[in-house]
Design a protein around this motif. Structure first.
Motif, PDB file in Angstrom:
ATOM      1  N   ILE A 253      52.995  -7.543   3.504  1.00 32.69           N
ATOM      2  CA  ILE A 253      54.359  -7.695   4.031  1.00 32.69           C
ATOM      3  C   ILE A 253      54.332  -7.632   5.554  1.00 32.69           C
ATOM      4  O   ILE A 253      54.938  -8.457   6.242  1.00 32.69           O
ATOM      5  N   VAL A 254      53.606  -6.656   6.105  1.00 23.26           N
ATOM      6  CA  VAL A 254      53.540  -6.501   7.568  1.00 23.26           C
ATOM      7  C   VAL A 254      52.883  -7.735   8.193  1.00 23.26           C
ATOM      8  O   VAL A 254      53.354  -8.249   9.219  1.00 23.26           O
ATOM      9  N   THR A 255      51.842  -8.233   7.561  1.00 17.08           N
ATOM     10  CA  THR A 255      51.160  -9.429   8.077  1.00 17.08           C
ATOM     11  C   THR A 255      52.111 -10.622   8.097  1.00 17.08           C
ATOM     12  O   THR A 255      52.173 -11.374   9.078  1.00 17.08           O
ATOM     13  N   ARG A 256      52.874 -10.763   7.013  1.00 16.69           N
ATOM     14  CA  ARG A 256      53.826 -11.892   6.944  1.00 16.69           C
ATOM     15  C   ARG A 256      54.844 -11.797   8.085  1.00 16.69           C
ATOM     16  O   ARG A 256      55.139 -12.783   8.750  1.00 16.69           O
ATOM     17  N   TRP A 257      55.348 -10.603   8.370  1.00 16.67           N
ATOM     18  CA  TRP A 257      56.334 -10.465   9.447  1.00 16.67           C
ATOM     19  C   TRP A 257      55.710 -10.745  10.808  1.00 16.67           C
ATOM     20  O   TRP A 257      56.346 -11.328  11.683  1.00 16.67           O
ATOM     21  N   MET A 258      54.466 -10.330  11.005  1.00 20.74           N
ATOM     22  CA  MET A 258      53.806 -10.633  12.284  1.00 20.74           C
ATOM     23  C   MET A 258      53.673 -12.148  12.434  1.00 20.74           C
ATOM     24  O   MET A 258      53.936 -12.699  13.500  1.00 20.74           O
ATOM     25  N   ARG A 259      53.296 -12.835  11.346  1.00 18.03           N
ATOM     26  CA  ARG A 259      53.192 -14.303  11.407  1.00 18.03           C
ATOM     27  C   ARG A 259      54.544 -14.946  11.678  1.00 18.03           C
ATOM     28  O   ARG A 259      54.619 -16.027  12.231  1.00 18.03           O
ATOM     29  N   ASP A 260      55.622 -14.265  11.278  1.00 18.92           N
ATOM     30  CA  ASP A 260      56.964 -14.796  11.512  1.00 18.92           C
ATOM     31  C   ASP A 260      57.540 -14.341  12.858  1.00 18.92           C
ATOM     32  O   ASP A 260      58.732 -14.506  13.102  1.00 18.92           O
ATOM     33  N   GLY A 261      56.714 -13.732  13.714  1.00 18.86           N
ATOM     34  CA  GLY A 261      57.177 -13.452  15.072  1.00 18.86           C
ATOM     35  C   GLY A 261      57.620 -12.036  15.350  1.00 18.86           C
ATOM     36  O   GLY A 261      58.321 -11.780  16.337  1.00 18.86           O
ATOM     37  N   VAL A 262      57.245 -11.105  14.508  1.00 26.02           N
ATOM     38  CA  VAL A 262      57.569  -9.692  14.754  1.00 26.02           C
ATOM     39  C   VAL A 262      56.338  -9.010  15.359  1.00 26.02           C
ATOM     40  O   VAL A 262      55.225  -9.207  14.877  1.00 26.02           O
ATOM     41  N   THR A 263      56.541  -8.242  16.430  1.00 27.05           N
ATOM     42  CA  THR A 263      55.433  -7.479  17.013  1.00 27.05           C
ATOM     43  C   THR A 263      55.315  -6.146  16.289  1.00 27.05           C
ATOM     44  O   THR A 263      56.286  -5.394  16.217  1.00 27.05           O
ATOM     45  N   VAL A 264      54.135  -5.882  15.744  1.00 25.07           N
ATOM     46  CA  VAL A 264      53.892  -4.596  15.081  1.00 25.07           C
ATOM     47  C   VAL A 264      52.716  -3.951  15.792  1.00 25.07           C
ATOM     48  O   VAL A 264      51.587  -4.429  15.704  1.00 25.07           O
ATOM     49  N   MET A 265      52.981  -2.904  16.544  1.00 22.55           N
ATOM     50  CA  MET A 265      51.914  -2.323  17.361  1.00 22.55           C
ATOM     51  C   MET A 265      50.814  -1.717  16.513  1.00 22.55           C
ATOM     52  O   MET A 265      49.635  -1.862  16.816  1.00 22.55           O
ATOM     53  N   ASP A 266      51.193  -1.047  15.415  1.00 20.73           N
ATOM     54  CA  ASP A 266      50.179  -0.406  14.576  1.00 20.73           C
ATOM     55  C   ASP A 266      50.460  -0.667  13.098  1.00 20.73           C
ATOM     56  O   ASP A 266      51.140   0.128  12.445  1.00 20.73           O
ATOM     57  N   ILE A 272      56.947  -1.423   5.553  1.00 20.05           N
ATOM     58  CA  ILE A 272      58.126  -2.289   5.438  1.00 20.05           C
ATOM     59  C   ILE A 272      58.325  -2.643   3.967  1.00 20.05           C
ATOM     60  O   ILE A 272      57.440  -3.210   3.330  1.00 20.05           O
ATOM     61  N   ASP A 273      59.500  -2.298   3.430  1.00 21.45           N
ATOM     62  CA  ASP A 273      59.795  -2.613   2.035  1.00 21.45           C
ATOM     63  C   ASP A 273      59.986  -4.116   1.834  1.00 21.45           C
ATOM     64  O   ASP A 273      60.317  -4.855   2.775  1.00 21.45           O
ATOM     65  N   ALA A 274      59.830  -4.524   0.573  1.00 16.12           N
ATOM     66  CA  ALA A 274      59.865  -5.947   0.228  1.00 16.12           C
ATOM     67  C   ALA A 274      61.188  -6.622   0.580  1.00 16.12           C
ATOM     68  O   ALA A 274      61.207  -7.809   0.899  1.00 16.12           O
ATOM     69  N   ASP A 275      62.296  -5.885   0.535  1.00 15.74           N
ATOM     70  CA  ASP A 275      63.598  -6.523   0.740  1.00 15.74           C
ATOM     71  C   ASP A 275      64.120  -6.427   2.178  1.00 15.74           C
ATOM     72  O   ASP A 275      65.243  -6.841   2.456  1.00 15.74           O
ATOM     73  N   VAL A 276      63.306  -5.908   3.085  1.00 11.88           N
ATOM     74  CA  VAL A 276      63.726  -5.784   4.493  1.00 11.88           C
ATOM     75  C   VAL A 276      63.717  -7.164   5.147  1.00 11.88           C
ATOM     76  O   VAL A 276      62.893  -8.011   4.814  1.00 11.88           O
ATOM     77  N   VAL A 277      64.658  -7.384   6.067  1.00 16.84           N
ATOM     78  CA  VAL A 277      64.716  -8.670   6.776  1.00 16.84           C
ATOM     79  C   VAL A 277      64.655  -8.419   8.279  1.00 16.84           C
ATOM     80  O   VAL A 277      65.450  -7.649   8.826  1.00 16.84           O
ATOM     81  N   LEU A 278      63.697  -9.057   8.957  1.00 15.64           N
ATOM     82  CA  LEU A 278      63.510  -8.862  10.393  1.00 15.64           C
ATOM     83  C   LEU A 278      63.658 -10.189  11.128  1.00 15.64           C
ATOM     84  O   LEU A 278      63.183 -11.223  10.661  1.00 15.64           O
ATOM     85  N   ALA A 279      64.280 -10.143  12.296  1.00 18.11           N
ATOM     86  CA  ALA A 279      64.428 -11.355  13.102  1.00 18.11           C
ATOM     87  C   ALA A 279      63.191 -11.502  13.988  1.00 18.11           C
ATOM     88  O   ALA A 279      62.451 -10.538  14.214  1.00 18.11           O
ATOM     89  N   PRO A 280      62.961 -12.705  14.508  1.00 16.18           N
ATOM     90  CA  PRO A 280      61.839 -12.883  15.437  1.00 16.18           C
ATOM     91  C   PRO A 280      62.013 -11.996  16.673  1.00 16.18           C
ATOM     92  O   PRO A 280      63.136 -11.685  17.065  1.00 16.18           O
ATOM     93  N   ASP A 281      60.900 -11.634  17.283  1.00 17.94           N
ATOM     94  CA  ASP A 281      60.885 -10.808  18.495  1.00 17.94           C
ATOM     95  C   ASP A 281      61.402  -9.387  18.301  1.00 17.94           C
ATOM     96  O   ASP A 281      61.739  -8.707  19.266  1.00 17.94           O
TER      97      ASP A 281
END
Ligand code: UD1
Ligand code: CA
Length: 489
Positions: A253-266, A272-281
């Motif tokens: 899940i974390v990898t998918r969000w990073m590929r979609d433009g979310v910065t994850v420092m660690d 991140i739960d399966a149903d969470v929604v994050l915007a780019p940046d």
């Protein structure tokens, strides 16, 4: 063409190795029960019917499944005597519910494989149908195949049988291609084969996997579709495997969000739960958990050390060392460090909830600030209002909860108590230490603390010989004798 796919999900087993009062398939991974993940993947195949086989704790499991998928058919397996028997029970329930034979394709899956993806299941079904097989096995290669049924092939590489670990020969145990447990059938063949499954094997169970041999003997086509990503079909039998699968699902899940433009420092300390929604940046700092149905807007910075469950965070908001549940935070708002947001907290655009502040059922307006050391419960704070440090919204009179309403652009001072129900008008103010028990009209200044009295010489008279008294005497000896600071003239 409407789908003619039926999916049977097996969930009757006790899951004894979990050593839990909660049934195995109900244990959560990434914010959903294991079976909810499976049902989500199943739904992606757009099946015509879905049947779940329940047994152990059928009320609890059945109710959970029906809440997720109201038109699911529940079939009860009284005694867990094998996967073949479980599927027989499911097919009987289907026939009874439609008063006709099952047609098309039947897929069997297990309820405890949380990493299963809809795309894989879809590809498997498509290949099974294109190859027009009686049975297809979703198989995989495992470095350590111990415990799994092995896929036995002949010299031409054609699948001939599945042999369970306990029934396998020494040579067959060397096979690394395993049966994931997910099988696809031509419905007519399955109906014919089920009554022919016996239980003459090491476990004395009715093995669904015997259908492979039955098809071969009848001269029908069988085959296997090898999945690269075997973890998708792995089940959790105990809590160690549950944690392993949970960590792996989180990594995905974390990898998918990073590929979609979310910065994850660690990534290792970000959950991140399966149903969470994050915007780019969005930026996520270490030690952060985003749980449930949390939604985070663009450019927001979350963390470090923040847990948000079912929260909605606005564009460009900043959440530092915060614990929040069911809170809605406006764009460009600032929260933390050490803030506790309880359900019903709403913070407006550009607002602030600062250090050591707890909020509950509190609607805090645009640009309004509660910066320090406060409890805000059952309150409305108008736009642009500033609440002084150390303020308590006393919402509970020992019997019932009441609301406090503070208007727009009010300035309340430090160490106030608002005794609800009470209202403070627009543009009003309060003095330090005020206990507000009566409504304050717009523009008024409320002051409730009495005038200060200084009892001169009190320490030396009443605490003689103490360090406090000595300090006082030394200071008094140096000070101007004319002005002794006394109020008592
Ligand atoms: C099964 C397969 C094996 C495969 C493995 C993959 C058979 C005979 N063996 O073995 O080839 O490699 O899964 O994990 O099918 N269940 C019921 N009712 C029952 C028995 C089982 O609902 O009477 C459910 C269980 O809850 C579980 C699933 O079916 O979710 C698998 O059952 P389990 O007994 O764990 O099968 P395995 O021995 O692991
Ligand atoms: Ca009142």
């Amino acid at each position: 063409m409407p789908s003619n796919l039926t999916v049977i999900v097996l969930a009757a087993g006790g899951g004894t190795r979990m050593k839990s009062k909660t049934m195995k398939v109900l244990h959560p991974v990434a914010g959903r029960s294991m079976i909810a993940h499976v049902l989500a993947a199943v739904q992606a195949t757009e099946p015509r019917r879905v049947v779940a086989v329940v047994g152990h704790q059928r009320e609890q499991v059945g109710a959970h499944i029906q809440a997720l998928l109201p038109d699911i058919l529940l079939a009860v397996q009284e005694e867990q005597c094998g996967t073949g028997d479980a599927v027989r029970v499911a097919v009987e329930a289907l026939v009874a519910s439609t008063s006709g034979p099952v047609e098309g394709t039947v897929v069997v899956a297990y309820g405890d494989t949380p990493l299963l993806e809809g795309d894989s299941l879809r590809a498997f079904v498509a290949e099974h149908e294109a190859a027009e097989r009686a049975v297809s096995i979703l198989s995989g290669e495992l470095a350590n195949p111990f415990g799994y049924g092995r896929v036995v092939r002949d010299d031409d590489g054609d699948v001939v049988a599945i042999v369970e670990e306990k029934d396998a020969t020494v040579d067959q145990r060397e096979i690394h291609e395993i049966n994931s447990g997910i099988l696809a059938f031509e419905a007519g063949f399955l109906a014919d084969a089920l009554p022919r499954i016996g239980n003459d094997n090491a476990k004395g169970e009715y093995y669904l996997t015997d259908t492979v041999q039955i098809a071969r003997d009848a001269g029908l086509t069988v085959g296997a579709w090898v999945i690269d990503d075997v973890m998708q079909t792995e089940g959790a039998n105990d809590r160690v495997q549950l944690a392993d699968l949970g960590r792996e699902l989180n990594r995905r899940i974390v990898t998918r969000w990073m590929r979609d433009g979310v910065t994850v420092m660690d990534p290792a300390t970000t959950w991140i739960d399966a149903d969470v929604v994050l915007a780019p940046d969005v930026t996520i700092l270490p030690g952060t958990q985003l749980l449930g149905a949390t939604v985070v807007g663009e450019d927001a910075v979350i963390g470090p050390d923040t847990t948000l469950k079912d929260c909605e965070i606005g564009v460009g908001a900043r959440m530092v060392r915060t614990h929040g549940e069911l809170a809605v935070i406006g764009d460009a708002a600032n929260v933390g460090p050490y803030s506790y947001l309880r359900p019903g907290t709403r913070l407006g655009v550009g607002g602030k909830i600062g250090g050591f502040v707890e909020t509950k059922n509190a609607d805090i307006g645009d640009g309004a600030k509660v910066p320090h050391l406060s409890y805000v419960g059952d309150a409305e704070i108008g736009q642009g209002t500033n609440i002084g440090a150390g303020t308590i919204f006393a919402n509970y009179d020992g019997v019932a909860k009441h609301r406090t309403r503070i208007g727009r652009h009010a300035k309340t001072a430090s160490n106030n108590t608002f005794v609800a129900p009470v209202e403070v008008g627009d543009g009003a103010g309060t003095g330090a230490g005020t206990v507000v028990r009566r409504d304050v009209p717009p523009g008024a200044l409320a002051v409730s603390s009495g005038p200060q009295r200084n009892l001169v010489g009190w320490t030396v008279r009443r605490r003689p010989g103490t360090a406090q008294a000595e300090a006082a005497e030394a200071a008094l000896a140096e000070s101007d004798p004319v002005d002794d600071g006394s109020d008592d003239q």
